[in-house]
Design a protein around this motif. Structure first.
Motif, PDB file in Angstrom:
ATOM      1  N   GLN A  56       0.830  -1.205   0.000  1.00 35.73           N
ATOM      2  CA  GLN A  56       0.000   0.000   0.000  1.00 35.73           C
ATOM      3  C   GLN A  56       0.868   1.261   0.000  1.00 35.73           C
ATOM      4  OE1 GLN A  56      -3.220  -0.304  -0.625  1.00 35.73           O
ATOM      5  NE2 GLN A  56      -2.760  -2.487  -0.626  1.00 35.73           N
ATOM      6  N   LYS A  59       2.481   1.718  -3.450  1.00 35.99           N
ATOM      7  CA  LYS A  59       1.479   2.188  -4.407  1.00 35.99           C
ATOM      8  C   LYS A  59       1.265   3.689  -4.243  1.00 35.99           C
ATOM      9  CE  LYS A  59      -2.293  -0.322  -4.865  1.00 35.99           C
ATOM     10  NZ  LYS A  59      -3.408  -1.271  -4.568  1.00 35.99           N
ATOM     11  N   GLN A  60       1.241   4.148  -3.003  1.00 39.17           N
ATOM     12  CA  GLN A  60       1.071   5.580  -2.744  1.00 39.17           C
ATOM     13  C   GLN A  60       2.288   6.373  -3.241  1.00 39.17           C
ATOM     14  OE1 GLN A  60       0.523   6.644   1.394  1.00 39.17           O
ATOM     15  NE2 GLN A  60       0.863   8.807   0.967  1.00 39.17           N
ATOM     16  N   ARG A  68       2.503   5.026 -12.624  1.00 39.02           N
ATOM     17  CA  ARG A  68       1.445   4.027 -12.442  1.00 39.02           C
ATOM     18  C   ARG A  68       2.006   2.770 -11.792  1.00 39.02           C
ATOM     19  NH1 ARG A  68      -0.879   3.918 -18.348  1.00 39.02           N
ATOM     20  NH2 ARG A  68       1.271   4.454 -18.741  1.00 39.02           N
ATOM     21  N   PRO A  69       1.418   2.357 -10.665  1.00 44.36           N
ATOM     22  CA  PRO A  69       1.862   1.123 -10.007  1.00 44.36           C
ATOM     23  C   PRO A  69       1.069  -0.093 -10.496  1.00 44.36           C
ATOM     24  CG  PRO A  69       0.380   2.293  -8.565  1.00 44.36           C
ATOM     25  CD  PRO A  69       0.518   3.133  -9.813  1.00 44.36           C
ATOM     26  N   TYR A  70       1.754  -1.215 -10.593  1.00 44.63           N
ATOM     27  CA  TYR A  70       1.131  -2.500 -10.905  1.00 44.63           C
ATOM     28  C   TYR A  70       1.662  -3.500  -9.887  1.00 44.63           C
ATOM     29  CZ  TYR A  70      -0.014  -0.337 -15.362  1.00 44.63           C
ATOM     30  OH  TYR A  70      -0.511   0.515 -16.317  1.00 44.63           O
ATOM     31  N   VAL A  71       0.786  -4.326  -9.333  1.00 47.84           N
ATOM     32  CA  VAL A  71       1.188  -5.275  -8.290  1.00 47.84           C
ATOM     33  C   VAL A  71       1.170  -6.689  -8.862  1.00 47.84           C
ATOM     34  CG1 VAL A  71       0.702  -6.165  -5.987  1.00 47.84           C
ATOM     35  CG2 VAL A  71       0.241  -3.767  -6.514  1.00 47.84           C
TER      36      VAL A  71
END
Length: 173
Positions: A56, A59-60, A68-71
Motif C-alpha cells: 500500500q 502504491k502511494q 502508475r503502479p502494478y502489483v
C-alpha cells in the motif's frame, strides 16, 4: 539538476568516488526508476509481517510521483517471469532481507529495486546518504512526507529535470 540562473548544477550529485561498484550500480538503478512511468511491485513473500502495508505504501509513493503502479504476486521470482511484462519499466521487490540479497539485479531485463531504493528515488526531498537498508519493515516505521494535492499544477517546468541515465527531460520526484 541544472539551474540556468546559476549556470550550473544545484549540487545534487552524490559523491560516489568511495563507493563500491555494486553501490554505484544500485545508484544507477535508482536513477533508472526515476525515468520509469510504469513500476511493478513484485511481492515475493506473504509470510513476512508488514508486506501488505508495504504494498500500500509503495502504491502511494508511485502514484504520488505521477507514475502508475502494478502489483504482481509471485512465489519465486526469476528473470523469465518478470520478462513477461515488457511494458513495466522498473520493478520493486518486496521480500525478506535474505531473499532480497539473493537476487542479482543484473540478470533482469528491467531494474529490480528494493523498497528503500524506490523511496529514495521517488519521494520528494529524500536523498541517499550512503546508508542502506534491505528490510522493508524499517521503512514502515518512518512516515512519508504529506503528498501535495496540487502536485500536478500547471507549472510542470518547475518539476522537470534532466535524466542522469537517458539525458532526456523527465518529471522529477
Amino acid at each position: 539538476n541544472y539551474d540556468p540562473s546559476l549556470g550550473g548544477g544545484r549540487g545534487e550529485v552524490a559523491d560516489l568516488d568511495g563507493c563500491s561498484k555494486q553501490l554505484k550500480r544500485r545508484y544507477f538503478l535508482m536513477n533508472k526508476a526515476k525515468d520509469a512511468d510504469r513500476i511493478g511491485i513484485v511481492v515475493a513473500t506473504t509470510s513476512v509481517h508488514g508486506y501488505f502495508e508495504m504494498v500500500q505504501r509503495l502504491k502511494q509513493v508511485i502514484a504520488d510521483s505521477g507514475r502508475r503502479p502494478y502489483v504482481f504476486y509471485v512465489g519465486k521470482i526469476n528473470p523469465a517471469k518478470l520478462g513477461n511484462f515488457p511494458e513495466i519499466e522498473a520493478f520493486v521487490l518486496i521480500a525478506s532481507p535474505e531473499d532480497t540479497v539473493s537476487h542479482d539485479a543484473s540478470e533482469y531485463y528491467r531494474p529490480l529495486l528494493t523498497p528503500f531504493e524506490l523511496e529514495t528515488a521517488l519521494v520528494k526531498g529524500k536523498e541517499w546518504t550512503g546508508e542502506y537498508d534491505l528490510d522493508f519493515r524499517n521503512l514502515l516505521a518512518t512516515p512519508l512526507p504529506p503528498s501535495d494535492p496540487n502536485g500536478d499544477a500547471d507549472d510542470d517546468e518547475a518539476f522537470m529535470e534532466i535524466s542522469l541515465t537517458s539525458g532526456a527531460m523527465v518529471r522529477s520526484a
